[in-house]
Design an enzyme around this catalytic site. Structure first.
Site, PDB file in Angstrom:
ATOM      1  N   CYS A 101      -9.290  -2.156  -2.781  1.00 59.03           N
ATOM      2  CA  CYS A 101      -9.696  -0.764  -2.640  1.00 59.03           C
ATOM      3  C   CYS A 101     -11.223  -0.624  -2.725  1.00 59.03           C
ATOM      4  CB  CYS A 101      -8.954   0.068  -3.698  1.00 59.03           C
ATOM      5  SG  CYS A 101      -8.836   1.816  -3.349  1.00 59.03           S
ATOM      6  N   HIS A 102     -11.703   0.209  -3.651  1.00 65.85           N
ATOM      7  CA  HIS A 102     -13.133   0.417  -3.812  1.00 65.85           C
ATOM      8  C   HIS A 102     -13.836  -0.742  -4.508  1.00 65.85           C
ATOM      9  CE1 HIS A 102     -11.921   4.499  -2.789  1.00 65.85           C
ATOM     10  NE2 HIS A 102     -13.192   4.789  -2.568  1.00 65.85           N
ATOM     11  N   GLY A 103     -13.087  -1.750  -4.952  1.00 66.38           N
ATOM     12  CA  GLY A 103     -13.699  -2.950  -5.523  1.00 66.38           C
ATOM     13  C   GLY A 103     -14.649  -3.609  -4.539  1.00 66.38           C
TER      14      GLY A 103
END
Length: 188
Positions: free
Chosen positions: A117-119
């Site tokens: 995801c936003h990682g």
């Protein structure tokens, strides 16, 4: 058994921290979770992101997660792999030079890295994805491209491995993402 470092922060996505933390331990890996400016025994708040038919995910309060390691004591050379959960935490963690130095260490030493995801925002901020096929939450696609990565527009249940980096768009990809990451860990 691999030693896996997870870098998290307040409002990390609940499933993207809790599930990998537990699943990786279940298959025999040692997992340390840290957060800048916090120590072992401190808690971070999580958020649950759900896909309910709107234009983007909804957000609900998640669990409090108890950290099991001290960020200040972490050295990249003490770990075999890195995992970067998503949520809102990567948005501000990418402003921390020590976090970026850790990400760069794992990339430079070709150790397995998993981001979901936003990682991927930590991968883009650390400038470690040039010419690499990287998935992320679709809203992060412009960042992946601007950082020189090749955005992998895959199903929300899929993951992609490019060299030592395994990425996925969101938590519904956990079975594929964690399986691919575990394969890298077992081959390292």
């Amino acid at each position: 058994m691999s030693r896996v470092l997870i870098i998290a922060g307040d409002y990390v996505e609940d499933y993207e921290l809790m599930v990998p933390f537990q699943a990786l331990q279940m298959v025999g890996h040692q997992v340390s979770v840290v957060c800048p400016d916090k120590t072992s025994g401190s808690t971070i708040r999580t958020a649950i992101h759900d896909f309910e038919g709107e234009q983007t995910y909804s957000e609900k309060p998640g669990h409090n997660f108890i950290l099991n390691a001290d960020f200040a004591a972490v050295k990249g050379e003490d770990f075999d792999a890195l995992l970067l959960p998503g949520g809102r935490a990567p948005e501000y963690l990418r402003l921390n030079a020590e976090v970026l130095a850790l990400v760069k260490h794992f990339a430079a030493t070709n150790k397995p890295i998993a981001a979901v995801c936003h990682g991927a925002q930590l991968l883009t901020a650390a400038d470690v994805i040039r010419e690499r096929r990287i998935s992320a939450y679709p809203a992060c696609a412009p960042e992946v491209t601007m950082a020189g990565g090749i955005y992998a527009d895959i199903a929300v249940t899929d993951a992609v491995t490019d060299g030592n980096i395994v990425t996925a768009p969101a938590w519904p990809a956990h079975p594929a993402w964690l399986a691919q990451f575990n394969q890298l860990l077992n081959n390292a």
